[in-house]
Design an enzyme around this catalytic site. Structure first.
Site, PDB file in Angstrom:
ATOM      1  CG  HIS A   1      -1.856  -1.132   1.264  1.00  0.00           C
ATOM      2  ND1 HIS A   1      -1.542  -2.302   1.923  1.00  0.00           N
ATOM      3  CD2 HIS A   1      -3.076  -1.318   0.722  1.00  0.00           C
ATOM      4  CE1 HIS A   1      -2.553  -3.149   1.784  1.00  0.00           C
ATOM      5  NE2 HIS A   1      -3.487  -2.584   1.068  1.00  0.00           N
TER       6      HIS A   1
ATOM      7  CB  ILE B   1      -7.220  11.033  -0.276  1.00  0.00           C
ATOM      8  CG1 ILE B   1      -8.240  11.108  -1.419  1.00  0.00           C
ATOM      9  CG2 ILE B   1      -6.758   9.615  -0.062  1.00  0.00           C
ATOM     10  CD1 ILE B   1      -7.662  10.682  -2.756  1.00  0.00           C
TER      11      ILE B   1
END
Length: 580
Positions: free
Chosen positions: A217, A397
Protein backbone atom coordinates in the site's frame (compact mmCIF):
# COMPACT_ATOMS: atom_id res chain seq x y z
CA UNK A 1 -0.18 6.32 -12.64
CA UNK A 2 -0.54 10.11 -12.61
CA UNK A 3 -1.15 10.57 -16.32
CA UNK A 4 -4.52 9.09 -17.30
CA UNK A 5 -7.50 10.24 -15.25
CA UNK A 6 -10.31 12.77 -15.19
CA UNK A 7 -10.86 13.19 -11.46
CA UNK A 8 -8.31 11.51 -9.16
CA UNK A 9 -10.98 11.07 -6.47
CA UNK A 10 -13.01 8.93 -8.91
CA UNK A 11 -10.05 7.01 -10.35
CA UNK A 12 -10.81 3.70 -8.62
CA UNK A 13 -14.47 3.61 -9.68
CA UNK A 14 -13.66 4.72 -13.23
CA UNK A 15 -10.96 2.07 -13.57
CA UNK A 16 -13.27 -0.64 -12.21
CA UNK A 17 -16.01 0.33 -14.67
CA UNK A 18 -13.51 0.06 -17.53
CA UNK A 19 -12.22 -3.27 -16.24
CA UNK A 20 -15.77 -4.67 -16.26
CA UNK A 21 -16.42 -3.33 -19.75
CA UNK A 22 -13.31 -5.17 -20.97
CA UNK A 23 -14.14 -8.44 -19.16
CA UNK A 24 -17.91 -8.96 -19.29
CA UNK A 25 -17.37 -12.63 -20.18
CA UNK A 26 -15.93 -13.04 -16.66
CA UNK A 27 -17.40 -10.44 -14.33
CA UNK A 28 -20.45 -8.28 -13.67
CA UNK A 29 -20.49 -4.96 -11.82
CA UNK A 30 -22.42 -4.73 -8.56
CA UNK A 31 -22.52 -1.92 -6.04
CA UNK A 32 -19.26 -2.38 -4.16
CA UNK A 33 -17.25 -4.46 -6.60
CA UNK A 34 -17.64 -7.32 -9.05
CA UNK A 35 -19.00 -10.88 -9.08
CA UNK A 36 -18.72 -13.76 -11.51
CA UNK A 37 -20.85 -13.35 -14.60
CA UNK A 38 -20.66 -17.08 -15.34
CA UNK A 39 -22.84 -19.81 -13.88
CA UNK A 40 -22.13 -21.34 -10.48
CA UNK A 41 -23.72 -24.39 -8.92
CA UNK A 42 -26.49 -23.93 -6.39
CA UNK A 43 -25.05 -24.74 -2.96
CA UNK A 44 -21.48 -23.83 -3.99
CA UNK A 45 -19.37 -21.95 -1.45
CA UNK A 46 -18.77 -18.37 -2.57
CA UNK A 47 -15.22 -17.15 -2.02
CA UNK A 48 -15.36 -13.36 -1.70
CA UNK A 49 -12.02 -11.56 -1.67
CA UNK A 50 -11.16 -7.90 -1.70
CA UNK A 51 -9.26 -4.89 -0.51
CA UNK A 52 -8.23 -1.49 -1.77
CA UNK A 53 -7.79 -0.68 -5.44
CA UNK A 54 -4.35 -0.25 -6.97
CA UNK A 55 -3.24 -3.90 -6.75
CA UNK A 56 -4.40 -5.33 -10.08
CA UNK A 57 -4.63 -8.21 -10.87
CA UNK A 58 -5.68 -8.43 -7.23
CA UNK A 59 -8.47 -8.35 -6.45
CA UNK A 60 -11.07 -8.01 -9.22
CA UNK A 61 -8.83 -9.73 -11.76
CA UNK A 62 -9.02 -12.95 -9.74
CA UNK A 63 -12.81 -13.34 -10.05
CA UNK A 64 -13.88 -16.24 -12.22
CA UNK A 65 -14.25 -20.00 -12.48
CA UNK A 66 -11.96 -21.89 -10.12
CA UNK A 67 -11.09 -18.82 -8.09
CA UNK A 68 -13.16 -16.07 -6.46
CA UNK A 69 -16.91 -15.65 -6.77
CA UNK A 70 -16.71 -11.93 -6.04
CA UNK A 71 -14.41 -9.10 -5.07
CA UNK A 72 -15.21 -6.08 -2.93
CA UNK A 73 -13.21 -3.15 -4.28
CA UNK A 74 -12.31 -0.19 -2.08
CA UNK A 75 -10.79 3.10 -3.12
CA UNK A 76 -7.05 3.47 -3.77
CA UNK A 77 -5.25 1.48 -1.04
CA UNK A 78 -8.35 1.75 1.22
CA UNK A 79 -10.44 -1.13 2.49
CA UNK A 80 -13.88 -1.50 0.96
CA UNK A 81 -16.63 -0.45 3.34
CA UNK A 82 -18.71 -3.02 5.20
CA UNK A 83 -21.73 -2.17 3.06
CA UNK A 84 -19.79 -2.81 -0.13
CA UNK A 85 -18.54 -6.18 1.12
CA UNK A 86 -22.04 -7.12 2.26
CA UNK A 87 -23.57 -6.31 -1.14
CA UNK A 88 -20.89 -8.18 -3.09
CA UNK A 89 -21.21 -11.24 -0.84
CA UNK A 90 -25.02 -11.20 -1.14
CA UNK A 91 -24.79 -11.03 -4.94
CA UNK A 92 -22.16 -13.81 -5.03
CA UNK A 93 -23.86 -16.16 -2.56
CA UNK A 94 -25.10 -19.48 -3.98
CA UNK A 95 -26.64 -20.80 -0.75
CA UNK A 96 -23.54 -22.75 0.22
CA UNK A 97 -22.07 -20.20 2.59
CA UNK A 98 -19.52 -17.44 2.07
CA UNK A 99 -15.80 -17.45 2.81
CA UNK A 100 -14.28 -13.97 3.12
CA UNK A 101 -10.54 -13.75 2.55
CA UNK A 102 -8.26 -10.71 2.46
CA UNK A 103 -4.90 -9.36 3.60
CA UNK A 104 -4.35 -8.64 7.28
CA UNK A 105 -4.78 -4.85 7.47
CA UNK A 106 -6.68 -3.01 10.19
CA UNK A 107 -9.26 -1.39 7.91
CA UNK A 108 -10.01 -4.64 6.08
CA UNK A 109 -10.36 -6.53 9.36
CA UNK A 110 -12.86 -3.95 10.66
CA UNK A 111 -15.00 -3.70 7.52
CA UNK A 112 -14.98 -7.39 6.55
CA UNK A 113 -15.73 -8.24 10.18
CA UNK A 114 -18.77 -5.93 10.22
CA UNK A 115 -19.98 -7.43 6.94
CA UNK A 116 -19.56 -10.95 8.31
CA UNK A 117 -21.69 -10.14 11.34
CA UNK A 118 -24.41 -8.71 9.12
CA UNK A 119 -24.38 -11.67 6.70
CA UNK A 120 -24.55 -14.21 9.52
CA UNK A 121 -27.41 -12.29 11.11
CA UNK A 122 -29.34 -12.67 7.85
CA UNK A 123 -28.79 -16.42 7.75
CA UNK A 124 -25.91 -16.47 5.23
CA UNK A 125 -23.25 -18.54 6.98
CA UNK A 126 -20.02 -16.62 6.61
CA UNK A 127 -16.45 -17.39 7.71
CA UNK A 128 -13.18 -15.49 7.38
CA UNK A 129 -9.58 -16.45 6.63
CA UNK A 130 -7.09 -13.58 6.88
CA UNK A 131 -3.85 -13.83 4.86
CA UNK A 132 -0.65 -13.31 6.90
CA UNK A 133 2.28 -14.24 4.64
CA UNK A 134 4.65 -11.23 4.94
CA UNK A 135 7.60 -12.35 7.08
CA UNK A 136 9.00 -8.80 7.35
CA UNK A 137 6.01 -7.43 9.25
CA UNK A 138 6.20 -9.56 12.42
CA UNK A 139 8.30 -12.43 13.83
CA UNK A 140 7.20 -16.04 13.44
CA UNK A 141 5.87 -16.25 16.99
CA UNK A 142 3.51 -13.35 16.12
CA UNK A 143 2.40 -14.70 12.76
CA UNK A 144 -1.16 -13.49 13.36
CA UNK A 145 0.15 -9.89 13.16
CA UNK A 146 1.77 -10.32 9.76
CA UNK A 147 0.47 -8.46 6.72
CA UNK A 148 -0.96 -10.14 3.65
CA UNK A 149 0.91 -9.46 0.41
CA UNK A 150 1.41 -11.70 -2.66
CA UNK A 151 0.49 -14.77 -0.59
CA UNK A 152 -3.10 -13.67 -1.14
CA UNK A 153 -2.92 -15.55 -4.44
CA UNK A 154 -2.07 -18.95 -2.98
CA UNK A 155 -4.85 -18.77 -0.39
CA UNK A 156 -7.43 -17.47 -2.87
CA UNK A 157 -6.49 -20.02 -5.54
CA UNK A 158 -6.71 -23.08 -3.33
CA UNK A 159 -9.88 -21.95 -1.56
CA UNK A 160 -11.49 -21.06 -4.89
CA UNK A 161 -10.58 -24.41 -6.42
CA UNK A 162 -11.99 -26.25 -3.42
CA UNK A 163 -15.23 -24.30 -3.69
CA UNK A 164 -15.41 -25.01 -7.43
CA UNK A 165 -14.94 -28.72 -6.70
CA UNK A 166 -18.02 -28.68 -4.48
CA UNK A 167 -16.40 -28.94 -1.05
CA UNK A 168 -18.46 -27.60 1.83
CA UNK A 169 -17.74 -24.44 3.79
CA UNK A 170 -15.92 -26.30 6.57
CA UNK A 171 -13.46 -27.85 4.12
CA UNK A 172 -12.96 -24.73 2.03
CA UNK A 173 -12.18 -22.78 5.20
CA UNK A 174 -9.83 -25.53 6.45
CA UNK A 175 -7.87 -25.56 3.19
CA UNK A 176 -7.58 -21.77 3.16
CA UNK A 177 -6.22 -21.81 6.74
CA UNK A 178 -3.74 -24.56 5.87
CA UNK A 179 -2.55 -22.71 2.77
CA UNK A 180 -2.04 -19.48 4.68
CA UNK A 181 -0.08 -21.35 7.36
CA UNK A 182 2.25 -22.77 4.70
CA UNK A 183 2.79 -19.54 2.73
CA UNK A 184 5.68 -17.10 3.23
CA UNK A 185 6.52 -13.91 1.29
CA UNK A 186 9.16 -11.18 1.34
CA UNK A 187 9.29 -8.06 -0.83
CA UNK A 188 11.77 -5.38 -1.86
CA UNK A 189 11.36 -1.94 -3.45
CA UNK A 190 13.67 0.21 -5.53
CA UNK A 191 11.32 3.23 -5.44
CA UNK A 192 7.85 4.15 -4.19
CA UNK A 193 4.50 4.43 -5.93
CA UNK A 194 2.42 7.50 -6.78
CA UNK A 195 -1.29 7.88 -6.08
CA UNK A 196 -3.37 9.17 -9.02
CA UNK A 197 -3.23 12.94 -9.11
CA UNK A 198 -0.28 13.17 -6.70
CA UNK A 199 2.87 15.04 -7.66
CA UNK A 200 5.24 12.87 -5.65
CA UNK A 201 5.67 9.21 -4.80
CA UNK A 202 4.63 8.12 -1.32
CA UNK A 203 8.29 7.46 -0.58
CA UNK A 204 11.65 7.31 -2.36
CA UNK A 205 14.52 4.91 -1.94
CA UNK A 206 17.94 6.58 -1.97
CA UNK A 207 20.03 6.05 -5.10
CA UNK A 208 22.04 2.86 -4.93
CA UNK A 209 19.81 1.43 -2.18
CA UNK A 210 17.03 -1.14 -1.92
CA UNK A 211 14.21 -1.17 0.66
CA UNK A 212 13.54 -4.59 2.21
CA UNK A 213 10.22 -5.63 3.71
CA UNK A 214 7.85 -3.24 1.97
CA UNK A 215 4.05 -3.44 2.06
CA UNK A 216 1.70 -3.29 -0.92
CA UNK A 217 0.00 0.00 0.00
CA UNK A 218 2.91 2.31 -0.61
CA UNK A 219 4.44 1.63 2.81
CA UNK A 220 8.23 1.93 2.68
CA UNK A 221 10.44 -1.01 3.59
CA UNK A 222 11.47 -1.86 7.13
CA UNK A 223 15.19 -1.44 6.30
CA UNK A 224 17.48 -0.22 3.50
CA UNK A 225 20.38 -2.12 1.95
CA UNK A 226 22.92 -1.51 -0.81
CA UNK A 227 21.51 -2.41 -4.23
CA UNK A 228 22.33 -6.09 -4.82
CA UNK A 229 23.02 -8.01 -7.99
CA UNK A 230 20.29 -10.39 -9.16
CA UNK A 231 22.15 -13.34 -7.64
CA UNK A 232 22.58 -11.52 -4.34
CA UNK A 233 18.91 -10.54 -4.27
CA UNK A 234 17.82 -14.11 -4.94
CA UNK A 235 20.11 -15.34 -2.16
CA UNK A 236 18.70 -12.80 0.29
CA UNK A 237 15.05 -13.59 -0.44
CA UNK A 238 15.45 -17.37 -0.56
CA UNK A 239 17.59 -17.56 2.57
CA UNK A 240 15.17 -15.53 4.67
CA UNK A 241 12.09 -17.41 3.46
CA UNK A 242 13.63 -20.83 4.03
CA UNK A 243 14.62 -19.79 7.56
CA UNK A 244 10.94 -19.05 8.24
CA UNK A 245 9.44 -22.21 6.73
CA UNK A 246 6.62 -24.03 8.57
CA UNK A 247 7.59 -26.95 10.79
CA UNK A 248 5.77 -29.56 8.69
CA UNK A 249 7.17 -28.26 5.37
CA UNK A 250 7.84 -30.89 2.74
CA UNK A 251 10.07 -30.72 -0.32
CA UNK A 252 7.57 -29.46 -2.90
CA UNK A 253 6.99 -25.72 -3.20
CA UNK A 254 5.04 -23.28 -5.30
CA UNK A 255 7.25 -20.32 -6.23
CA UNK A 256 5.79 -16.92 -7.10
CA UNK A 257 8.04 -14.10 -8.30
CA UNK A 258 5.69 -11.13 -8.25
CA UNK A 259 6.27 -7.74 -9.86
CA UNK A 260 4.88 -4.77 -7.96
CA UNK A 261 4.29 -2.43 -10.88
CA UNK A 262 7.25 -1.29 -12.95
CA UNK A 263 9.84 -4.06 -12.80
CA UNK A 264 9.90 -5.55 -16.30
CA UNK A 265 9.05 -9.19 -16.98
CA UNK A 266 12.56 -9.79 -18.35
CA UNK A 267 13.98 -8.80 -14.95
CA UNK A 268 11.47 -11.00 -13.13
CA UNK A 269 12.37 -13.96 -15.34
CA UNK A 270 16.08 -13.39 -14.71
CA UNK A 271 15.49 -13.37 -10.95
CA UNK A 272 13.28 -16.45 -11.19
CA UNK A 273 16.14 -18.37 -12.77
CA UNK A 274 18.43 -17.51 -9.87
CA UNK A 275 15.74 -18.42 -7.34
CA UNK A 276 15.01 -21.74 -9.00
CA UNK A 277 18.66 -22.80 -8.82
CA UNK A 278 18.94 -21.91 -5.13
CA UNK A 279 15.77 -23.80 -4.24
CA UNK A 280 16.80 -26.83 -6.27
CA UNK A 281 20.20 -26.84 -4.59
CA UNK A 282 18.33 -26.79 -1.26
CA UNK A 283 16.60 -30.04 -2.22
CA UNK A 284 13.23 -28.55 -3.13
CA UNK A 285 11.05 -29.41 -6.12
CA UNK A 286 9.22 -26.51 -7.77
CA UNK A 287 5.59 -27.18 -8.68
CA UNK A 288 3.65 -25.04 -11.18
CA UNK A 289 5.34 -21.70 -10.43
CA UNK A 290 4.14 -18.21 -11.37
CA UNK A 291 6.25 -15.28 -12.54
CA UNK A 292 4.68 -11.93 -13.38
CA UNK A 293 2.47 -9.20 -11.97
CA UNK A 294 -0.06 -10.79 -9.61
CA UNK A 295 -0.43 -8.48 -6.58
CA UNK A 296 0.86 -5.01 -7.44
CA UNK A 297 1.14 -1.60 -5.78
CA UNK A 298 0.27 0.93 -8.51
CA UNK A 299 3.55 1.91 -10.19
CA UNK A 300 5.90 0.76 -7.44
CA UNK A 301 9.34 -0.34 -8.54
CA UNK A 302 9.73 -3.57 -6.62
CA UNK A 303 9.03 -7.27 -6.40
CA UNK A 304 8.34 -10.05 -3.96
CA UNK A 305 9.06 -13.74 -3.62
CA UNK A 306 6.44 -16.13 -2.25
CA UNK A 307 6.85 -19.78 -1.31
CA UNK A 308 3.99 -22.18 -0.58
CA UNK A 309 5.00 -25.55 0.85
CA UNK A 310 2.60 -28.12 -0.63
CA UNK A 311 1.20 -31.40 0.58
CA UNK A 312 -0.77 -33.76 -1.69
CA UNK A 313 -4.09 -32.12 -0.85
CA UNK A 314 -2.92 -28.57 -1.53
CA UNK A 315 -1.09 -29.72 -4.67
CA UNK A 316 -4.35 -30.97 -6.16
CA UNK A 317 -6.17 -27.67 -5.69
CA UNK A 318 -3.22 -25.47 -6.69
CA UNK A 319 -3.11 -27.33 -10.01
CA UNK A 320 -6.86 -27.26 -10.59
CA UNK A 321 -8.15 -25.24 -13.60
CA UNK A 322 -9.01 -21.57 -13.21
CA UNK A 323 -10.27 -19.01 -15.70
CA UNK A 324 -10.36 -15.36 -14.64
CA UNK A 325 -9.46 -12.08 -16.38
CA UNK A 326 -5.92 -12.15 -14.99
CA UNK A 327 -5.19 -15.73 -13.90
CA UNK A 328 -5.71 -18.81 -16.03
CA UNK A 329 -4.58 -22.36 -15.37
CA UNK A 330 -5.40 -25.62 -17.12
CA UNK A 331 -8.58 -26.14 -19.13
CA UNK A 332 -11.55 -24.82 -17.20
CA UNK A 333 -14.93 -26.03 -18.39
CA UNK A 334 -16.68 -23.22 -20.29
CA UNK A 335 -19.51 -21.67 -18.28
CA UNK A 336 -22.66 -20.03 -19.59
CA UNK A 337 -23.41 -16.45 -18.63
CA UNK A 338 -25.84 -15.82 -15.79
CA UNK A 339 -27.94 -12.85 -14.79
CA UNK A 340 -26.63 -11.13 -11.69
CA UNK A 341 -29.12 -9.53 -9.33
CA UNK A 342 -27.99 -6.66 -7.15
CA UNK A 343 -28.15 -7.30 -3.43
CA UNK A 344 -30.99 -5.52 -1.70
CA UNK A 345 -30.07 -3.39 1.27
CA UNK A 346 -32.23 -3.57 4.37
CA UNK A 347 -35.52 -1.80 3.76
CA UNK A 348 -35.39 1.83 4.70
CA UNK A 349 -37.56 2.76 7.62
CA UNK A 350 -39.60 5.92 7.88
CA UNK A 351 -37.88 8.48 10.06
CA UNK A 352 -39.41 9.21 13.41
CA UNK A 353 -41.03 12.65 13.58
CA UNK A 354 -38.46 14.89 15.24
CA UNK A 355 -39.17 16.90 18.34
CA UNK A 356 -38.59 20.64 17.91
CA UNK A 357 -35.46 20.42 20.06
CA UNK A 358 -34.09 17.41 18.13
CA UNK A 359 -34.80 19.08 14.79
CA UNK A 360 -33.03 22.26 15.90
CA UNK A 361 -30.03 20.25 17.08
CA UNK A 362 -30.16 18.34 13.80
CA UNK A 363 -29.77 21.60 11.88
CA UNK A 364 -26.84 22.54 14.10
CA UNK A 365 -25.30 19.14 13.43
CA UNK A 366 -25.38 19.84 9.68
CA UNK A 367 -23.31 23.00 10.11
CA UNK A 368 -20.96 21.23 12.53
CA UNK A 369 -20.27 18.45 10.02
CA UNK A 370 -19.72 21.12 7.37
CA UNK A 371 -17.13 22.73 9.67
CA UNK A 372 -15.40 19.37 10.04
CA UNK A 373 -15.36 19.08 6.26
CA UNK A 374 -13.71 22.49 5.96
CA UNK A 375 -10.86 21.67 8.32
CA UNK A 376 -10.23 18.29 6.69
CA UNK A 377 -10.08 19.94 3.26
CA UNK A 378 -7.59 22.50 4.53
CA UNK A 379 -5.26 19.83 5.93
CA UNK A 380 -5.85 17.00 3.44
CA UNK A 381 -2.43 17.16 1.81
CA UNK A 382 -0.55 17.59 5.09
CA UNK A 383 -2.35 14.62 6.64
CA UNK A 384 -1.52 12.49 3.61
CA UNK A 385 2.14 13.46 3.75
CA UNK A 386 2.28 12.65 7.45
CA UNK A 387 0.66 9.26 6.84
CA UNK A 388 3.16 8.47 4.07
CA UNK A 389 6.09 8.54 6.50
CA UNK A 390 5.20 5.14 7.93
CA UNK A 391 1.97 4.23 6.16
CA UNK A 392 0.27 4.35 2.80
CA UNK A 393 -0.35 8.10 2.56
CA UNK A 394 -4.11 7.87 2.17
CA UNK A 395 -5.26 9.35 5.50
CA UNK A 396 -5.93 12.81 4.07
CA UNK A 397 -7.82 11.64 1.01
CA UNK A 398 -9.68 9.01 3.06
CA UNK A 399 -10.83 11.55 5.61
CA UNK A 400 -11.83 13.89 2.76
CA UNK A 401 -13.92 11.22 1.03
CA UNK A 402 -15.60 10.30 4.29
CA UNK A 403 -16.45 13.81 5.46
CA UNK A 404 -17.59 14.90 1.99
CA UNK A 405 -20.10 12.05 2.01
CA UNK A 406 -21.08 12.67 5.64
CA UNK A 407 -21.71 16.38 5.03
CA UNK A 408 -23.86 15.70 1.98
CA UNK A 409 -25.85 12.99 3.78
CA UNK A 410 -26.40 15.18 6.84
CA UNK A 411 -27.73 18.05 4.72
CA UNK A 412 -29.93 15.79 2.62
CA UNK A 413 -31.46 14.23 5.73
CA UNK A 414 -32.07 17.57 7.45
CA UNK A 415 -33.74 18.92 4.30
CA UNK A 416 -36.46 16.26 4.33
CA UNK A 417 -40.02 17.50 4.67
CA UNK A 418 -40.65 18.15 8.35
CA UNK A 419 -36.92 18.20 9.08
CA UNK A 420 -35.01 15.48 10.88
CA UNK A 421 -33.74 14.84 14.37
CA UNK A 422 -30.11 15.00 15.36
CA UNK A 423 -30.38 11.22 15.66
CA UNK A 424 -31.34 10.89 12.00
CA UNK A 425 -28.86 13.49 10.76
CA UNK A 426 -25.80 12.08 12.51
CA UNK A 427 -26.78 8.47 11.75
CA UNK A 428 -26.99 9.28 8.04
CA UNK A 429 -23.67 11.13 8.24
CA UNK A 430 -21.98 8.17 9.98
CA UNK A 431 -23.30 5.62 7.50
CA UNK A 432 -22.14 7.74 4.57
CA UNK A 433 -18.71 8.32 6.13
CA UNK A 434 -18.10 4.61 6.62
CA UNK A 435 -19.38 3.74 3.15
CA UNK A 436 -17.36 6.26 1.19
CA UNK A 437 -14.13 6.53 3.17
CA UNK A 438 -13.42 2.84 3.65
CA UNK A 439 -10.24 1.99 5.53
CA UNK A 440 -9.78 2.03 9.28
CA UNK A 441 -10.66 5.67 9.74
CA UNK A 442 -13.88 5.26 7.75
CA UNK A 443 -15.08 2.42 9.95
CA UNK A 444 -14.12 4.21 13.16
CA UNK A 445 -15.49 7.66 12.36
CA UNK A 446 -18.68 6.24 10.85
CA UNK A 447 -19.38 4.00 13.82
CA UNK A 448 -18.55 6.78 16.30
CA UNK A 449 -20.94 9.22 14.60
CA UNK A 450 -23.73 6.64 14.78
CA UNK A 451 -23.00 5.96 18.46
CA UNK A 452 -23.10 9.69 19.26
CA UNK A 453 -26.37 9.98 17.34
CA UNK A 454 -27.94 7.19 19.38
CA UNK A 455 -26.81 8.84 22.61
CA UNK A 456 -28.48 12.13 21.63
CA UNK A 457 -31.66 10.48 20.37
CA UNK A 458 -34.89 12.36 19.62
CA UNK A 459 -35.56 14.11 22.91
CA UNK A 460 -37.79 16.97 23.99
CA UNK A 461 -34.83 18.93 25.36
CA UNK A 462 -31.06 18.75 25.59
CA UNK A 463 -28.53 19.76 28.22
CA UNK A 464 -24.78 19.63 28.74
CA UNK A 465 -25.25 16.16 30.20
CA UNK A 466 -26.46 14.96 26.80
CA UNK A 467 -23.35 16.44 25.18
CA UNK A 468 -21.26 14.52 27.69
CA UNK A 469 -23.14 11.34 26.87
CA UNK A 470 -22.54 11.84 23.15
CA UNK A 471 -18.80 12.39 23.65
CA UNK A 472 -18.58 9.31 25.83
CA UNK A 473 -20.50 7.22 23.28
CA UNK A 474 -18.25 8.49 20.47
CA UNK A 475 -15.04 7.57 22.30
CA UNK A 476 -16.39 4.21 23.47
CA UNK A 477 -17.28 3.28 19.90
CA UNK A 478 -13.73 4.04 18.76
CA UNK A 479 -12.05 1.99 21.49
CA UNK A 480 -14.51 -0.91 21.25
CA UNK A 481 -14.31 -1.29 17.47
CA UNK A 482 -10.65 -0.43 16.99
CA UNK A 483 -9.44 -2.22 20.14
CA UNK A 484 -6.59 0.28 20.50
CA UNK A 485 -5.34 1.35 23.90
CA UNK A 486 -3.54 4.48 25.11
CA UNK A 487 0.07 4.35 23.96
CA UNK A 488 -0.63 2.33 20.80
CA UNK A 489 -0.05 5.50 18.74
CA UNK A 490 -3.51 5.83 17.24
CA UNK A 491 -6.29 8.41 17.31
CA UNK A 492 -7.22 6.98 20.71
CA UNK A 493 -4.23 8.83 22.17
CA UNK A 494 -5.93 12.13 21.30
CA UNK A 495 -9.55 11.06 21.85
CA UNK A 496 -9.32 9.81 25.43
CA UNK A 497 -7.60 12.94 26.79
CA UNK A 498 -10.25 15.02 25.01
CA UNK A 499 -13.02 12.90 26.49
CA UNK A 500 -11.65 13.04 30.02
CA UNK A 501 -11.09 16.79 29.91
CA UNK A 502 -14.51 17.45 28.39
CA UNK A 503 -16.35 15.32 30.95
CA UNK A 504 -14.44 16.96 33.80
CA UNK A 505 -15.33 20.44 32.54
CA UNK A 506 -19.01 19.56 32.17
CA UNK A 507 -19.06 18.02 35.65
CA UNK A 508 -17.55 21.24 36.98
CA UNK A 509 -20.40 23.24 35.43
CA UNK A 510 -18.66 24.66 32.38
CA UNK A 511 -20.80 25.43 29.30
CA UNK A 512 -20.38 23.08 26.33
CA UNK A 513 -18.41 25.54 24.20
CA UNK A 514 -15.87 26.19 26.97
CA UNK A 515 -15.55 22.47 27.62
CA UNK A 516 -14.93 21.72 23.94
CA UNK A 517 -12.31 24.45 23.56
CA UNK A 518 -10.43 23.49 26.73
CA UNK A 519 -10.49 19.79 25.85
CA UNK A 520 -9.32 20.54 22.29
CA UNK A 521 -6.14 22.15 23.62
CA UNK A 522 -5.40 19.04 25.67
CA UNK A 523 -6.17 16.85 22.64
CA UNK A 524 -3.70 18.83 20.50
CA UNK A 525 -0.97 18.38 23.09
CA UNK A 526 -1.74 14.67 23.30
CA UNK A 527 -1.63 14.32 19.49
CA UNK A 528 1.74 16.06 19.35
CA UNK A 529 3.05 13.76 22.09
CA UNK A 530 2.39 10.69 19.92
CA UNK A 531 5.59 11.61 18.06
CA UNK A 532 7.47 9.96 20.93
CA UNK A 533 5.54 6.68 20.59
CA UNK A 534 6.11 3.57 18.50
CA UNK A 535 2.95 2.39 16.71
CA UNK A 536 1.49 -0.86 18.01
CA UNK A 537 -1.56 -0.95 15.70
CA UNK A 538 -2.30 -0.39 12.03
CA UNK A 539 -0.11 -0.24 8.92
CA UNK A 540 2.54 1.87 10.66
CA UNK A 541 3.32 -0.90 13.17
CA UNK A 542 5.91 -2.72 10.99
CA UNK A 543 7.61 0.65 10.37
CA UNK A 544 7.83 1.74 13.99
CA UNK A 545 11.29 3.29 13.71
CA UNK A 546 10.30 5.46 10.75
CA UNK A 547 7.26 6.66 12.70
CA UNK A 548 9.30 7.83 15.67
CA UNK A 549 9.55 11.62 15.76
CA UNK A 550 6.30 12.10 13.84
CA UNK A 551 2.81 12.31 15.37
CA UNK A 552 0.07 9.86 14.47
CA UNK A 553 -2.06 11.12 11.53
CA UNK A 554 -5.33 9.94 13.10
CA UNK A 555 -4.57 11.67 16.38
CA UNK A 556 -3.62 14.86 14.53
CA UNK A 557 -6.78 14.89 12.40
CA UNK A 558 -8.97 14.36 15.47
CA UNK A 559 -7.29 17.22 17.34
CA UNK A 560 -7.71 19.54 14.35
CA UNK A 561 -11.39 18.62 14.11
CA UNK A 562 -12.24 19.25 17.76
CA UNK A 563 -10.32 22.53 17.68
CA UNK A 564 -12.43 23.65 14.72
CA UNK A 565 -15.63 22.44 16.37
CA UNK A 566 -14.88 24.62 19.40
CA UNK A 567 -14.42 27.64 17.14
CA UNK A 568 -17.56 26.75 15.17
CA UNK A 569 -19.77 26.40 18.25
CA UNK A 570 -18.46 29.69 19.63
CA UNK A 571 -19.21 31.47 16.37
CA UNK A 572 -22.69 29.98 16.19
CA UNK A 573 -23.44 31.13 19.72
CA UNK A 574 -22.16 34.63 19.03
CA UNK A 575 -24.40 34.87 16.00
CA UNK A 576 -27.46 33.64 17.87
CA UNK A 577 -26.68 35.56 21.07
CA UNK A 578 -27.20 32.45 23.24
CA UNK A 579 -25.08 30.56 25.74
CA UNK A 580 -24.54 26.79 25.79
Amino acid sequence: MTQIFDNPAEFADDALDGFVAANRQYVARVDGGVVRSTEMKDGQVALVVGGGSGHYPAFAGLVGAGLAAGSACGNMFASPAAGQIYRVAKAASMNGGVLLSYGNYAGDVLHFGQAQVRLNAEGIETRTVVVTDDIASAPLDQIEKRRGIAGDLTVFKIAGAAAEAGLNLDDVERLAIKTNHRTRSLGVAFDGCTLPGADEALFHVPAGKMALGLGIHGEPGTSEHPMPTASELAELLVTRLLADKPDEAGTEVVVIVNGLGTVKYDELFLLFGRVEKLLTDAGLSIIEPECGELVTSLDMSGLSLTLLWLDEELKEYWGAPADTPAFRKGNATPRAQRSVAAADEAESTELETPTPAAAALGRQAVTAVSAIRDVVMEHEEALGNLDAIAGDGDHGIGMRRGVDAASAAAKQTADLDGGASVLAVLTAAGEAWSEKAGGTSGALWGTAFIAAAAALGNQDSYSSKDAAGAVEAFSNAITTLGKAEPGDKTMVDAILPFRDAFLASIAAGSPVVAAVKAAAVISQDAAAATAKLRPLKGRARPLAEKSLGHPDPGAVSFSLIVERLGQHIENELMESGTRA
